[in-house]
Design a protein around this motif. Structure first.
Motif, mmCIF file in Angstrom:
data_model
loop_
_atom_site.group_PDB
_atom_site.id
_atom_site.type_symbol
_atom_site.label_atom_id
_atom_site.label_comp_id
_atom_site.label_asym_id
_atom_site.label_seq_id
_atom_site.Cartn_x
_atom_site.Cartn_y
_atom_site.Cartn_z
ATOM 1 N N LEU A 183 0.832 -1.203 0.000
ATOM 2 C CA LEU A 183 0.000 0.000 0.000
ATOM 3 C C LEU A 183 0.869 1.258 0.000
ATOM 4 O O LEU A 183 0.579 2.233 -0.687
ATOM 5 C CB LEU A 183 -0.941 -0.003 1.207
ATOM 6 C CG LEU A 183 -1.925 1.155 1.284
ATOM 7 C CD1 LEU A 183 -2.868 1.139 0.076
ATOM 8 C CD2 LEU A 183 -2.723 1.081 2.567
ATOM 9 N N LEU A 184 1.948 1.224 0.757
ATOM 10 C CA LEU A 184 2.886 2.344 0.808
ATOM 11 C C LEU A 184 3.465 2.638 -0.574
ATOM 12 O O LEU A 184 3.590 3.794 -0.982
ATOM 13 C CB LEU A 184 4.009 2.024 1.795
ATOM 14 C CG LEU A 184 5.160 3.006 1.885
ATOM 15 C CD1 LEU A 184 4.704 4.277 2.582
ATOM 16 C CD2 LEU A 184 6.326 2.397 2.631
ATOM 17 N N TRP A 185 3.817 1.615 -1.308
ATOM 18 C CA TRP A 185 4.423 1.790 -2.628
ATOM 19 C C TRP A 185 3.392 2.129 -3.702
ATOM 20 O O TRP A 185 3.696 2.849 -4.651
ATOM 21 C CB TRP A 185 5.184 0.523 -3.030
ATOM 22 C CG TRP A 185 6.454 0.356 -2.275
ATOM 23 C CD1 TRP A 185 6.664 -0.433 -1.190
ATOM 24 C CD2 TRP A 185 7.701 1.006 -2.536
ATOM 25 N NE1 TRP A 185 7.956 -0.314 -0.753
ATOM 26 C CE2 TRP A 185 8.619 0.558 -1.562
ATOM 27 C CE3 TRP A 185 8.123 1.916 -3.483
ATOM 28 C CZ2 TRP A 185 9.941 0.992 -1.524
ATOM 29 C CZ3 TRP A 185 9.433 2.344 -3.439
ATOM 30 C CH2 TRP A 185 10.320 1.881 -2.469
ATOM 31 N N PRO B 261 1.054 6.342 -4.195
ATOM 32 C CA PRO B 261 1.315 7.451 -5.133
ATOM 33 C C PRO B 261 0.794 7.163 -6.543
ATOM 34 O O PRO B 261 0.253 8.057 -7.203
ATOM 35 C CB PRO B 261 2.840 7.579 -5.141
ATOM 36 C CG PRO B 261 3.284 6.960 -3.860
ATOM 37 C CD PRO B 261 2.289 5.889 -3.552
ATOM 38 N N ILE B 262 0.918 5.926 -6.984
ATOM 39 C CA ILE B 262 0.425 5.567 -8.318
ATOM 40 C C ILE B 262 -1.091 5.676 -8.361
ATOM 41 O O ILE B 262 -1.656 6.207 -9.326
ATOM 42 C CB ILE B 262 0.899 4.143 -8.694
ATOM 43 C CG1 ILE B 262 2.425 4.114 -8.776
ATOM 44 C CG2 ILE B 262 0.279 3.685 -9.996
ATOM 45 C CD1 ILE B 262 3.014 2.731 -8.850
ATOM 46 N N LEU B 263 -1.766 5.198 -7.309
ATOM 47 C CA LEU B 263 -3.224 5.286 -7.253
ATOM 48 C C LEU B 263 -3.693 6.737 -7.211
ATOM 49 O O LEU B 263 -4.654 7.101 -7.899
ATOM 50 C CB LEU B 263 -3.756 4.528 -6.034
ATOM 51 C CG LEU B 263 -3.611 3.011 -6.070
ATOM 52 C CD1 LEU B 263 -4.001 2.417 -4.718
ATOM 53 C CD2 LEU B 263 -4.453 2.422 -7.180
ATOM 54 N N VAL B 264 -3.033 7.565 -6.442
ATOM 55 C CA VAL B 264 -3.417 8.983 -6.348
ATOM 56 C C VAL B 264 -3.238 9.675 -7.694
ATOM 57 O O VAL B 264 -4.115 10.425 -8.139
ATOM 58 C CB VAL B 264 -2.605 9.695 -5.242
ATOM 59 C CG1 VAL B 264 -2.751 11.197 -5.319
ATOM 60 C CG2 VAL B 264 -3.019 9.186 -3.874
#
Length: 154
Positions: free
Chosen positions: A107-109, A112-115
């Motif tokens: 989730l941490l990684w 940013p891609i999801l946002v």
């Protein structure tokens, strides 16, 4: 030519200065290779007090303790991975400046891609909605006849 010397000299000195390290002279190992390894390991460990600095750059007492632990483990014969594992085992993964890529940190990684993906999708939807709203509706025949009658000049 003379006015250019001062800025070039200043730039050269700034490049030579490098980063400031908080490692004290009494912490430095006598073996240059081992000290280089200690610095490499320390640069990847987070100061738990400062939180956004490596223990190599921090003046906090806890960072000093961690630097000493790293050097003690190296003197004991541990390799770099064993030293990192020892520190992580003692302080948790939060001590790593670069988190590991594992299932529990996915989730941490991916956040940013999801946002970025959601932001791009939102901008696309907004642009599409505005493009649809910007197209004018055609007048009906009755409305055109009323306009023609109103604008008809005698």
């Amino acid at each position: 030519m003379r006015t250019l010397r001062l800025p070039v000299l200043g730039l050269g000195l700034a490049l030579l200065a490098g980063g400031a390290h908080a490692v004290q002279p009494d912490e430095v190992l006598s073996d240059p290779r081992m000290e280089s390894r200690a610095r490499d390991i320390s640069s990847g460990l987070r100061c738990l007090v400062c939180q956004n600095q490596s223990i190599d750059d921090s003046d906090a007492p806890l960072a000093r303790d961690l630097r000493l632990i790293v050097r003690e483990r190296l003197k004991a014969g541990d390799d770099d991975t064993q030293v990192r594992d020892y520190v992580v085992g003692r302080y948790g993964e939060y001590v790593l400046l670069r988190p590991v890529l594992a299932l529990h940190t996915l989730l941490l990684w991916l956040t940013p891609i999801l946002v970025l993906g959601l932001g791009a999708f939102g901008i696309w939807r907004l642009a599409r909605r505005r493009a649809v709203a910007a197209t004018p509706e055609r007048l009906t025949a009755l409305e055109e006849a009323e306009i023609a009658a109103l604008t008809k000049r005698d």
